[in-house]
Motif scaffolding. Structure first.
Motif, PDB file in Angstrom:
ATOM      1  N   PHE A  52       0.860  -1.178   0.000  1.00  0.00           N
ATOM      2  CA  PHE A  52       0.000   0.000   0.000  1.00  0.00           C
ATOM      3  C   PHE A  52       0.899   1.230   0.000  1.00  0.00           C
ATOM      4  CE2 PHE A  52      -3.703  -2.531   1.669  1.00  0.00           C
ATOM      5  CZ  PHE A  52      -4.587  -2.159   0.656  1.00  0.00           C
ATOM      6  N   ASP A  53       0.979   1.873  -1.154  1.00  0.00           N
ATOM      7  CA  ASP A  53       1.815   3.063  -1.324  1.00  0.00           C
ATOM      8  C   ASP A  53       1.050   4.019  -2.232  1.00  0.00           C
ATOM      9  OD1 ASP A  53       3.964   4.808  -1.214  1.00  0.00           O
ATOM     10  OD2 ASP A  53       5.447   3.270  -1.676  1.00  0.00           O
ATOM     11  N   ALA A  54       1.681   5.125  -2.599  1.00  0.00           N
ATOM     12  CA  ALA A  54       1.016   6.086  -3.484  1.00  0.00           C
ATOM     13  C   ALA A  54       0.494   5.388  -4.735  1.00  0.00           C
ATOM     14  CB  ALA A  54       1.994   7.198  -3.859  1.00  0.00           C
ATOM     15  N   ALA A  55       1.261   4.418  -5.229  1.00  0.00           N
ATOM     16  CA  ALA A  55       0.816   3.570  -6.338  1.00  0.00           C
ATOM     17  C   ALA A  55       0.923   2.125  -5.858  1.00  0.00           C
ATOM     18  CB  ALA A  55       1.667   3.795  -7.576  1.00  0.00           C
ATOM     19  N   PRO A  56      -0.152   1.549  -5.338  1.00  0.00           N
ATOM     20  CA  PRO A  56      -0.088   0.180  -4.817  1.00  0.00           C
ATOM     21  C   PRO A  56       0.434  -0.801  -5.861  1.00  0.00           C
ATOM     22  CG  PRO A  56      -2.159   1.221  -4.199  1.00  0.00           C
ATOM     23  CD  PRO A  56      -1.494   2.140  -5.183  1.00  0.00           C
TER      24      PRO A  56
END
Length: 520
Positions: A493-497
Protein backbone atom coordinates in the motif's frame (compact mmCIF):
# COMPACT_ATOMS: atom_id res chain seq x y z
CA UNK A 1 -8.66 19.30 30.01
CA UNK A 2 -6.12 16.99 31.64
CA UNK A 3 -7.66 14.00 29.86
CA UNK A 4 -7.46 15.80 26.50
CA UNK A 5 -3.79 16.64 27.08
CA UNK A 6 -3.02 13.03 27.98
CA UNK A 7 -4.76 11.62 24.91
CA UNK A 8 -3.03 14.10 22.59
CA UNK A 9 0.34 13.18 24.05
CA UNK A 10 -0.37 9.46 23.76
CA UNK A 11 -1.31 9.92 20.15
CA UNK A 12 1.87 11.83 19.35
CA UNK A 13 3.94 8.83 20.47
CA UNK A 14 1.80 6.21 18.71
CA UNK A 15 -0.78 3.57 19.64
CA UNK A 16 0.44 0.07 20.50
CA UNK A 17 -1.25 -1.35 19.60
CA UNK A 18 -15.51 -16.03 28.70
CA UNK A 19 -18.06 -17.93 29.56
CA UNK A 20 -20.68 -15.41 30.59
CA UNK A 21 -23.00 -16.12 33.48
CA UNK A 22 -26.52 -14.88 32.75
CA UNK A 23 -27.70 -12.70 35.59
CA UNK A 24 -31.35 -12.64 36.59
CA UNK A 25 -31.02 -9.18 38.09
CA UNK A 26 -33.05 -6.35 36.57
CA UNK A 27 -32.14 -2.74 37.33
CA UNK A 28 -34.31 0.33 37.00
CA UNK A 29 -32.34 2.84 34.94
CA UNK A 30 -33.05 6.55 34.53
CA UNK A 31 -35.61 7.12 31.80
CA UNK A 32 -34.46 8.45 28.46
CA UNK A 33 -35.21 12.14 28.13
CA UNK A 34 -34.37 12.69 24.46
CA UNK A 35 -36.51 13.49 21.45
CA UNK A 36 -39.03 11.29 19.69
CA UNK A 37 -36.81 11.20 16.61
CA UNK A 38 -33.90 9.50 18.38
CA UNK A 39 -33.24 6.05 16.91
CA UNK A 40 -34.56 3.33 19.23
CA UNK A 41 -33.51 -0.32 19.22
CA UNK A 42 -34.30 -3.17 21.56
CA UNK A 43 -31.50 -5.52 22.59
CA UNK A 44 -31.72 -8.44 24.99
CA UNK A 45 -31.16 -6.21 28.03
CA UNK A 46 -33.71 -3.54 27.07
CA UNK A 47 -34.43 -0.53 24.86
CA UNK A 48 -31.70 1.89 23.74
CA UNK A 49 -32.01 5.43 22.41
CA UNK A 50 -29.12 6.64 20.28
CA UNK A 51 -28.39 9.66 18.11
CA UNK A 52 -27.99 10.46 14.42
CA UNK A 53 -24.65 11.12 12.78
CA UNK A 54 -23.83 13.69 10.14
CA UNK A 55 -23.49 11.26 7.26
CA UNK A 56 -26.76 9.36 7.16
CA UNK A 57 -25.89 7.13 10.09
CA UNK A 58 -27.22 6.25 13.52
CA UNK A 59 -25.00 5.68 16.54
CA UNK A 60 -25.47 4.15 19.99
CA UNK A 61 -22.67 4.74 22.49
CA UNK A 62 -21.83 3.38 25.91
CA UNK A 63 -23.92 0.20 25.84
CA UNK A 64 -22.96 -2.16 28.69
CA UNK A 65 -22.03 -5.55 27.26
CA UNK A 66 -21.15 -6.98 30.66
CA UNK A 67 -21.52 -6.08 34.32
CA UNK A 68 -18.92 -3.67 35.76
CA UNK A 69 -15.95 -5.81 36.90
CA UNK A 70 -15.70 -4.06 40.26
CA UNK A 71 -15.86 -5.17 43.88
CA UNK A 72 -16.30 -8.94 44.06
CA UNK A 73 -16.21 -9.12 40.24
CA UNK A 74 -12.70 -7.65 40.01
CA UNK A 75 -10.31 -10.27 38.69
CA UNK A 76 -13.14 -12.42 37.38
CA UNK A 77 -14.52 -13.27 33.95
CA UNK A 78 -17.13 -10.87 32.57
CA UNK A 79 -20.75 -11.55 33.47
CA UNK A 80 -23.66 -10.73 31.21
CA UNK A 81 -25.07 -7.24 31.53
CA UNK A 82 -28.14 -6.84 33.71
CA UNK A 83 -31.34 -5.70 32.06
CA UNK A 84 -33.09 -2.35 32.46
CA UNK A 85 -36.78 -1.53 32.43
CA UNK A 86 -36.94 1.92 30.81
CA UNK A 87 -35.39 3.17 27.60
CA UNK A 88 -31.71 3.73 28.26
CA UNK A 89 -29.87 6.71 26.78
CA UNK A 90 -26.97 5.56 24.58
CA UNK A 91 -25.65 8.95 23.50
CA UNK A 92 -22.32 9.15 25.34
CA UNK A 93 -19.35 6.80 25.48
CA UNK A 94 -18.76 4.66 28.53
CA UNK A 95 -15.64 5.01 30.66
CA UNK A 96 -12.28 3.92 29.32
CA UNK A 97 -10.48 1.07 31.07
CA UNK A 98 -7.94 2.01 33.73
CA UNK A 99 -5.03 3.43 31.73
CA UNK A 100 -1.30 3.04 32.25
CA UNK A 101 1.70 4.99 31.00
CA UNK A 102 4.16 3.52 28.53
CA UNK A 103 7.76 4.67 28.33
CA UNK A 104 7.74 8.47 27.92
CA UNK A 105 3.93 8.53 27.93
CA UNK A 106 2.94 9.69 31.43
CA UNK A 107 0.59 7.66 33.58
CA UNK A 108 -2.88 8.82 32.52
CA UNK A 109 -5.36 9.99 35.11
CA UNK A 110 -8.46 8.79 33.25
CA UNK A 111 -10.09 5.41 33.19
CA UNK A 112 -12.30 3.30 35.39
CA UNK A 113 -12.71 -0.35 36.31
CA UNK A 114 -16.32 0.10 35.15
CA UNK A 115 -15.31 0.04 31.48
CA UNK A 116 -17.07 -2.79 29.63
CA UNK A 117 -19.01 -0.75 27.09
CA UNK A 118 -19.69 -1.18 23.39
CA UNK A 119 -20.60 1.29 20.62
CA UNK A 120 -22.52 0.73 17.36
CA UNK A 121 -22.77 2.77 14.13
CA UNK A 122 -25.31 1.78 11.49
CA UNK A 123 -26.68 3.31 8.26
CA UNK A 124 -29.88 5.33 8.61
CA UNK A 125 -31.69 3.72 5.70
CA UNK A 126 -33.20 0.28 6.30
CA UNK A 127 -32.02 -2.67 4.24
CA UNK A 128 -33.93 -5.74 3.14
CA UNK A 129 -30.82 -7.82 3.78
CA UNK A 130 -28.85 -7.87 7.02
CA UNK A 131 -25.65 -5.86 6.73
CA UNK A 132 -22.08 -7.11 7.29
CA UNK A 133 -20.58 -6.23 10.67
CA UNK A 134 -17.08 -4.82 11.30
CA UNK A 135 -15.85 -4.98 14.91
CA UNK A 136 -12.82 -2.83 15.80
CA UNK A 137 -10.47 -3.88 18.65
CA UNK A 138 -8.28 -0.98 19.75
CA UNK A 139 -4.54 -1.06 20.38
CA UNK A 140 -2.40 0.48 23.10
CA UNK A 141 0.16 -2.12 24.15
CA UNK A 142 -2.40 -3.86 26.39
CA UNK A 143 -2.00 -0.95 28.82
CA UNK A 144 -3.88 2.05 27.34
CA UNK A 145 -6.40 2.99 24.66
CA UNK A 146 -10.16 2.89 24.17
CA UNK A 147 -12.70 2.16 21.47
CA UNK A 148 -14.01 5.69 21.95
CA UNK A 149 -10.83 7.39 20.68
CA UNK A 150 -12.00 10.01 18.12
CA UNK A 151 -9.87 8.50 15.34
CA UNK A 152 -11.89 5.27 15.66
CA UNK A 153 -15.22 6.88 14.83
CA UNK A 154 -17.19 4.34 12.81
CA UNK A 155 -19.36 6.70 10.79
CA UNK A 156 -17.28 6.52 7.62
CA UNK A 157 -17.28 2.71 7.52
CA UNK A 158 -21.00 2.53 8.24
CA UNK A 159 -21.85 5.03 5.49
CA UNK A 160 -19.18 4.20 2.92
CA UNK A 161 -19.36 0.44 3.37
CA UNK A 162 -23.09 0.12 4.06
CA UNK A 163 -22.22 -1.97 7.09
CA UNK A 164 -22.58 -1.97 10.87
CA UNK A 165 -19.46 -0.82 12.72
CA UNK A 166 -18.74 -1.73 16.35
CA UNK A 167 -16.07 -0.70 18.86
CA UNK A 168 -15.65 -1.48 22.55
CA UNK A 169 -13.38 -1.28 25.58
CA UNK A 170 -11.73 -4.17 27.42
CA UNK A 171 -9.70 -4.46 30.62
CA UNK A 172 -6.02 -3.50 30.32
CA UNK A 173 -2.70 -3.89 32.15
CA UNK A 174 -2.90 -5.91 35.38
CA UNK A 175 -6.67 -5.53 35.55
CA UNK A 176 -6.95 -7.50 32.30
CA UNK A 177 -3.80 -9.63 32.15
CA UNK A 178 -2.59 -10.93 35.51
CA UNK A 179 -2.57 -14.66 36.32
CA UNK A 180 -4.16 -14.60 39.75
CA UNK A 181 -5.76 -17.69 41.26
CA UNK A 182 -9.22 -16.07 41.43
CA UNK A 183 -10.59 -18.37 38.72
CA UNK A 184 -9.75 -20.02 35.43
CA UNK A 185 -8.87 -17.55 32.73
CA UNK A 186 -7.69 -14.79 35.07
CA UNK A 187 -4.51 -14.39 33.02
CA UNK A 188 -6.62 -13.49 29.99
CA UNK A 189 -9.47 -11.35 31.33
CA UNK A 190 -8.88 -8.83 28.54
CA UNK A 191 -9.37 -11.59 25.97
CA UNK A 192 -12.43 -12.84 27.85
CA UNK A 193 -13.83 -9.31 27.67
CA UNK A 194 -13.27 -9.32 23.90
CA UNK A 195 -15.00 -12.70 23.62
CA UNK A 196 -17.88 -11.36 25.72
CA UNK A 197 -18.19 -8.35 23.43
CA UNK A 198 -18.24 -10.60 20.38
CA UNK A 199 -20.92 -12.77 22.00
CA UNK A 200 -22.93 -9.61 22.64
CA UNK A 201 -22.59 -8.77 18.95
CA UNK A 202 -23.74 -12.24 17.95
CA UNK A 203 -26.77 -11.99 20.25
CA UNK A 204 -27.77 -8.37 19.59
CA UNK A 205 -26.42 -7.00 16.33
CA UNK A 206 -29.52 -8.00 14.34
CA UNK A 207 -31.41 -5.26 16.23
CA UNK A 208 -29.13 -2.73 14.48
CA UNK A 209 -29.57 -4.34 11.06
CA UNK A 210 -26.36 -6.37 11.26
CA UNK A 211 -25.79 -9.97 10.24
CA UNK A 212 -24.50 -12.04 13.21
CA UNK A 213 -23.23 -14.66 10.75
CA UNK A 214 -21.10 -12.12 8.85
CA UNK A 215 -18.83 -10.51 11.46
CA UNK A 216 -15.28 -9.36 10.70
CA UNK A 217 -12.90 -8.40 13.50
CA UNK A 218 -10.29 -5.75 12.76
CA UNK A 219 -7.60 -4.38 15.05
CA UNK A 220 -4.23 -2.65 15.16
CA UNK A 221 -1.20 -3.37 17.37
CA UNK A 222 -2.46 -4.88 20.65
CA UNK A 223 -5.90 -5.13 19.03
CA UNK A 224 -4.41 -7.07 16.12
CA UNK A 225 -2.34 -9.21 18.49
CA UNK A 226 -5.52 -9.95 20.42
CA UNK A 227 -7.15 -11.18 17.21
CA UNK A 228 -4.11 -13.36 16.54
CA UNK A 229 -4.72 -14.93 19.95
CA UNK A 230 -8.49 -15.22 19.40
CA UNK A 231 -7.78 -17.19 16.22
CA UNK A 232 -6.24 -19.81 18.51
CA UNK A 233 -8.83 -19.58 21.30
CA UNK A 234 -11.53 -22.30 21.22
CA UNK A 235 -13.96 -20.00 23.09
CA UNK A 236 -13.87 -17.54 20.18
CA UNK A 237 -14.77 -20.09 17.52
CA UNK A 238 -17.85 -19.11 15.57
CA UNK A 239 -17.93 -15.54 16.90
CA UNK A 240 -16.36 -14.00 13.78
CA UNK A 241 -16.16 -15.07 10.16
CA UNK A 242 -13.15 -13.01 9.01
CA UNK A 243 -10.22 -11.06 10.45
CA UNK A 244 -8.14 -8.01 9.51
CA UNK A 245 -4.85 -7.84 11.42
CA UNK A 246 -2.80 -4.64 11.31
CA UNK A 247 0.66 -4.77 12.90
CA UNK A 248 -0.07 -7.85 14.93
CA UNK A 249 0.38 -11.59 14.89
CA UNK A 250 -0.19 -14.25 17.53
CA UNK A 251 2.02 -12.46 20.06
CA UNK A 252 3.08 -11.52 22.70
CA UNK A 253 2.14 -14.59 24.72
CA UNK A 254 3.52 -15.60 28.11
CA UNK A 255 3.92 -19.24 29.04
CA UNK A 256 1.82 -20.38 31.97
CA UNK A 257 4.91 -20.43 34.18
CA UNK A 258 6.04 -16.95 33.19
CA UNK A 259 2.52 -15.55 33.63
CA UNK A 260 2.53 -16.73 37.24
CA UNK A 261 5.98 -15.21 37.76
CA UNK A 262 4.58 -11.85 36.60
CA UNK A 263 1.87 -12.13 39.25
CA UNK A 264 4.47 -12.96 41.88
CA UNK A 265 6.38 -9.84 40.79
CA UNK A 266 3.22 -7.77 41.32
CA UNK A 267 2.78 -9.35 44.76
CA UNK A 268 6.36 -8.50 45.66
CA UNK A 269 5.88 -4.89 44.56
CA UNK A 270 2.84 -4.78 46.83
CA UNK A 271 4.83 -6.19 49.77
CA UNK A 272 2.72 -9.37 49.78
CA UNK A 273 3.58 -13.06 49.94
CA UNK A 274 3.69 -15.17 46.72
CA UNK A 275 0.27 -16.70 47.44
CA UNK A 276 -1.54 -13.55 48.63
CA UNK A 277 -3.61 -13.15 45.46
CA UNK A 278 -6.78 -12.32 47.36
CA UNK A 279 -5.07 -9.48 49.21
CA UNK A 280 -3.61 -8.13 45.97
CA UNK A 281 -6.97 -8.02 44.23
CA UNK A 282 -8.54 -6.30 47.23
CA UNK A 283 -6.14 -3.33 47.12
CA UNK A 284 -7.50 0.12 46.19
CA UNK A 285 -7.40 0.88 42.49
CA UNK A 286 -4.80 3.64 42.91
CA UNK A 287 -2.48 1.27 44.74
CA UNK A 288 -2.81 -1.32 41.97
CA UNK A 289 -2.10 1.35 39.38
CA UNK A 290 1.09 2.25 41.31
CA UNK A 291 2.20 -1.39 41.37
CA UNK A 292 1.49 -1.93 37.69
CA UNK A 293 3.38 1.25 36.83
CA UNK A 294 6.43 0.01 38.74
CA UNK A 295 6.33 -3.18 36.71
CA UNK A 296 6.13 -1.20 33.49
CA UNK A 297 9.00 1.04 34.52
CA UNK A 298 11.23 -2.00 35.07
CA UNK A 299 10.11 -4.03 32.08
CA UNK A 300 13.27 -3.82 29.95
CA UNK A 301 14.43 -7.18 31.31
CA UNK A 302 14.73 -10.36 29.27
CA UNK A 303 11.90 -11.80 31.36
CA UNK A 304 9.30 -9.05 30.77
CA UNK A 305 10.59 -8.04 27.34
CA UNK A 306 9.21 -4.50 27.56
CA UNK A 307 5.64 -5.85 27.60
CA UNK A 308 4.76 -6.83 31.18
CA UNK A 309 1.06 -7.32 30.51
CA UNK A 310 0.04 -9.68 27.71
CA UNK A 311 -2.10 -12.75 27.03
CA UNK A 312 -0.83 -16.07 28.38
CA UNK A 313 -1.16 -19.77 27.74
CA UNK A 314 -3.41 -20.79 30.61
CA UNK A 315 -4.95 -24.12 29.62
CA UNK A 316 -8.34 -22.43 29.48
CA UNK A 317 -8.69 -19.43 27.15
CA UNK A 318 -5.45 -20.36 25.36
CA UNK A 319 -4.91 -24.10 25.91
CA UNK A 320 -1.72 -24.01 23.81
CA UNK A 321 0.12 -21.39 21.79
CA UNK A 322 -2.33 -19.77 19.33
CA UNK A 323 -0.15 -20.64 16.32
CA UNK A 324 -0.60 -24.32 17.17
CA UNK A 325 -4.41 -24.12 17.28
CA UNK A 326 -5.51 -21.77 14.50
CA UNK A 327 -9.08 -21.64 13.22
CA UNK A 328 -9.28 -21.56 9.38
CA UNK A 329 -10.66 -18.03 9.21
CA UNK A 330 -10.17 -15.88 6.06
CA UNK A 331 -7.69 -13.22 7.12
CA UNK A 332 -6.05 -10.05 5.84
CA UNK A 333 -2.65 -9.48 7.52
CA UNK A 334 -0.46 -6.39 7.22
CA UNK A 335 2.13 -4.27 8.98
CA UNK A 336 4.11 -1.07 8.41
CA UNK A 337 7.36 -0.90 6.49
CA UNK A 338 9.52 0.43 9.37
CA UNK A 339 7.53 -0.37 12.50
CA UNK A 340 10.30 0.15 15.01
CA UNK A 341 10.90 3.87 14.46
CA UNK A 342 7.80 4.73 16.48
CA UNK A 343 9.44 3.18 19.55
CA UNK A 344 12.70 5.13 19.47
CA UNK A 345 11.61 6.89 22.68
CA UNK A 346 10.05 3.80 24.29
CA UNK A 347 13.30 2.51 25.76
CA UNK A 348 11.90 -0.42 27.74
CA UNK A 349 10.31 -2.03 24.68
CA UNK A 350 13.18 -1.15 22.34
CA UNK A 351 15.66 -2.80 24.72
CA UNK A 352 13.47 -5.41 26.39
CA UNK A 353 11.98 -7.15 23.36
CA UNK A 354 15.35 -8.06 21.77
CA UNK A 355 16.59 -9.26 25.18
CA UNK A 356 13.61 -11.57 25.53
CA UNK A 357 13.93 -12.92 21.99
CA UNK A 358 17.62 -13.58 22.59
CA UNK A 359 16.92 -15.35 25.90
CA UNK A 360 14.36 -17.66 24.29
CA UNK A 361 16.18 -18.19 21.00
CA UNK A 362 19.61 -18.75 22.53
CA UNK A 363 22.85 -16.91 21.89
CA UNK A 364 23.81 -18.90 18.79
CA UNK A 365 20.51 -18.22 17.00
CA UNK A 366 20.59 -14.57 18.08
CA UNK A 367 24.10 -14.15 16.67
CA UNK A 368 22.93 -15.71 13.43
CA UNK A 369 20.03 -13.25 13.31
CA UNK A 370 22.18 -10.18 13.90
CA UNK A 371 24.69 -11.38 11.31
CA UNK A 372 21.96 -11.96 8.72
CA UNK A 373 20.47 -8.52 9.28
CA UNK A 374 23.87 -6.82 9.13
CA UNK A 375 24.83 -8.64 5.93
CA UNK A 376 21.58 -7.72 4.17
CA UNK A 377 21.27 -4.16 5.48
CA UNK A 378 19.82 -1.65 3.05
CA UNK A 379 21.42 1.77 2.50
CA UNK A 380 20.68 4.28 5.26
CA UNK A 381 18.88 1.65 7.34
CA UNK A 382 19.79 0.50 10.84
CA UNK A 383 19.84 -3.32 10.67
CA UNK A 384 19.15 -3.58 14.40
CA UNK A 385 16.04 -1.44 14.02
CA UNK A 386 14.97 -3.74 11.19
CA UNK A 387 15.55 -6.70 13.49
CA UNK A 388 13.46 -5.08 16.23
CA UNK A 389 10.67 -4.39 13.73
CA UNK A 390 10.65 -8.00 12.62
CA UNK A 391 10.67 -9.22 16.22
CA UNK A 392 7.67 -6.99 16.90
CA UNK A 393 5.45 -7.51 13.84
CA UNK A 394 7.28 -8.70 10.70
CA UNK A 395 7.97 -12.30 11.68
CA UNK A 396 4.76 -12.65 13.76
CA UNK A 397 2.76 -11.50 10.72
CA UNK A 398 4.55 -13.93 8.43
CA UNK A 399 4.22 -16.86 10.83
CA UNK A 400 0.51 -16.19 11.31
CA UNK A 401 -0.05 -15.92 7.55
CA UNK A 402 1.87 -19.16 6.97
CA UNK A 403 -0.01 -20.89 9.79
CA UNK A 404 -3.42 -19.89 8.50
CA UNK A 405 -2.55 -20.88 4.94
CA UNK A 406 -1.43 -24.26 6.30
CA UNK A 407 -4.94 -24.89 7.67
CA UNK A 408 -6.44 -23.89 4.31
CA UNK A 409 -7.64 -20.44 5.34
CA UNK A 410 -7.67 -17.84 2.54
CA UNK A 411 -5.02 -15.27 3.53
CA UNK A 412 -3.81 -12.05 1.92
CA UNK A 413 -0.68 -10.21 3.06
CA UNK A 414 0.10 -6.53 2.69
CA UNK A 415 2.57 -3.92 3.89
CA UNK A 416 1.96 -0.22 4.44
CA UNK A 417 4.86 1.52 2.68
CA UNK A 418 3.75 5.14 2.33
CA UNK A 419 6.77 7.16 3.53
CA UNK A 420 4.79 10.40 3.70
CA UNK A 421 2.51 8.90 6.35
CA UNK A 422 4.43 10.73 9.10
CA UNK A 423 7.63 12.66 9.76
CA UNK A 424 9.35 9.33 10.47
CA UNK A 425 7.91 7.46 7.50
CA UNK A 426 5.75 4.33 7.46
CA UNK A 427 6.29 3.47 11.12
CA UNK A 428 4.07 1.72 13.65
CA UNK A 429 0.54 3.18 13.88
CA UNK A 430 1.04 5.59 10.97
CA UNK A 431 -1.47 3.55 8.97
CA UNK A 432 -4.33 4.33 11.39
CA UNK A 433 -5.16 7.66 9.72
CA UNK A 434 -5.41 5.82 6.39
CA UNK A 435 -7.47 3.01 7.88
CA UNK A 436 -10.08 5.51 9.11
CA UNK A 437 -9.80 8.11 6.37
CA UNK A 438 -8.85 11.17 8.38
CA UNK A 439 -5.76 12.94 9.61
CA UNK A 440 -7.41 14.59 12.61
CA UNK A 441 -6.63 12.57 15.72
CA UNK A 442 -4.00 10.43 13.99
CA UNK A 443 -1.25 9.08 16.29
CA UNK A 444 1.46 10.92 14.31
CA UNK A 445 1.14 14.05 12.16
CA UNK A 446 0.33 13.44 8.49
CA UNK A 447 -0.07 15.87 5.61
CA UNK A 448 -3.52 14.99 4.26
CA UNK A 449 -2.76 15.60 0.59
CA UNK A 450 -4.88 14.34 -2.34
CA UNK A 451 -2.30 11.58 -2.74
CA UNK A 452 -2.69 10.52 0.91
CA UNK A 453 -6.47 10.63 0.63
CA UNK A 454 -6.38 8.47 -2.50
CA UNK A 455 -4.25 5.87 -0.71
CA UNK A 456 -6.64 5.91 2.23
CA UNK A 457 -9.52 5.33 -0.17
CA UNK A 458 -7.74 2.33 -1.67
CA UNK A 459 -7.21 0.85 1.79
CA UNK A 460 -10.74 1.44 3.06
CA UNK A 461 -12.32 0.16 -0.14
CA UNK A 462 -10.19 -2.97 0.08
CA UNK A 463 -11.06 -3.57 3.74
CA UNK A 464 -14.76 -3.00 3.02
CA UNK A 465 -14.62 -5.41 0.08
CA UNK A 466 -13.07 -8.02 2.37
CA UNK A 467 -15.76 -7.45 5.02
CA UNK A 468 -18.52 -7.75 2.45
CA UNK A 469 -17.21 -10.58 0.26
CA UNK A 470 -14.24 -12.23 1.95
CA UNK A 471 -11.88 -10.98 -0.78
CA UNK A 472 -9.90 -7.68 -0.53
CA UNK A 473 -9.56 -7.26 -4.29
CA UNK A 474 -10.95 -4.06 -5.80
CA UNK A 475 -10.83 -2.80 -9.37
CA UNK A 476 -8.38 -0.05 -8.40
CA UNK A 477 -5.75 -2.47 -7.05
CA UNK A 478 -3.40 -4.75 -8.98
CA UNK A 479 -4.33 -8.44 -8.99
CA UNK A 480 -3.68 -9.47 -5.40
CA UNK A 481 -2.76 -13.16 -5.01
CA UNK A 482 -3.39 -15.05 -1.81
CA UNK A 483 -0.54 -15.58 0.60
CA UNK A 484 1.58 -18.60 -0.20
CA UNK A 485 4.52 -19.75 1.91
CA UNK A 486 6.62 -20.24 -1.24
CA UNK A 487 5.79 -17.24 -3.41
CA UNK A 488 5.35 -14.86 -0.43
CA UNK A 489 3.45 -12.33 -2.55
CA UNK A 490 2.05 -9.27 -0.81
CA UNK A 491 0.47 -5.95 -1.71
CA UNK A 492 2.41 -2.74 -1.03
CA UNK A 493 0.00 0.00 0.00
CA UNK A 494 1.81 3.06 -1.32
CA UNK A 495 1.02 6.09 -3.48
CA UNK A 496 0.82 3.57 -6.34
CA UNK A 497 -0.09 0.18 -4.82
CA UNK A 498 1.81 -2.74 -6.31
CA UNK A 499 2.50 -6.43 -5.77
CA UNK A 500 5.87 -7.46 -4.38
CA UNK A 501 7.32 -10.58 -2.76
CA UNK A 502 9.07 -11.62 0.45
CA UNK A 503 9.00 -8.59 2.75
CA UNK A 504 11.49 -10.22 5.14
CA UNK A 505 14.16 -11.45 2.68
CA UNK A 506 15.49 -14.95 2.12
CA UNK A 507 18.63 -14.69 4.27
CA UNK A 508 16.76 -13.15 7.17
CA UNK A 509 13.93 -15.69 6.95
CA UNK A 510 16.49 -18.50 7.02
CA UNK A 511 18.01 -17.09 10.20
CA UNK A 512 14.56 -17.04 11.81
CA UNK A 513 13.73 -20.61 10.80
CA UNK A 514 14.73 -22.32 14.05
CA UNK A 515 13.75 -19.52 16.44
CA UNK A 516 10.89 -20.93 18.56
CA UNK A 517 7.41 -19.43 18.25
CA UNK A 518 7.49 -18.49 21.93
CA UNK A 519 10.26 -15.98 21.20
CA UNK A 520 8.03 -13.64 19.19
Amino acid sequence: MEKMKRRKFCQSVGLLGAAMVISPVTLRRPAYAGTDTSPIVTVRSGRLAGTRGSNGTRVWRGIPYAQPPVGELRGRAPRASVSWTETRSATTFGSEAVQQGLGPIPAPVSGSEDCLYINVWAPEQPSEKARPVLVWIHGGGFVFGAGSEPIYDGEDYAARGDLVFVSFNYRLNGFGFLATSHQEGAANLGLLDQIAALRWVKDNIAAFGGDPANVTVMGESAGAMSIGCLLGAPMARGLFARAIIQSGGARPVFSQTDARKVTELALAKAGLQPDDDAKLMALPVEELKRIFKLMGDESNSAFLGGEPFRPAIDGYVLPIHPLQNLAPVPTLIGHCENEGLTFAAVKNLLEGLPKRVRSLAGDARWQALTAAYAASARPQRDPMMDLFSDCFTGIPSLRLADGLAAVDAPVWSYRFDYQKASPIGAAHATDIAFTFGKAQGAPLPVEWTPEAQALSQHMRDSFIAFVRTGDPQTRDLPIWPRHDAKSLAYLRFDAAPEISADYIGAARRQAWRDVPIEAV
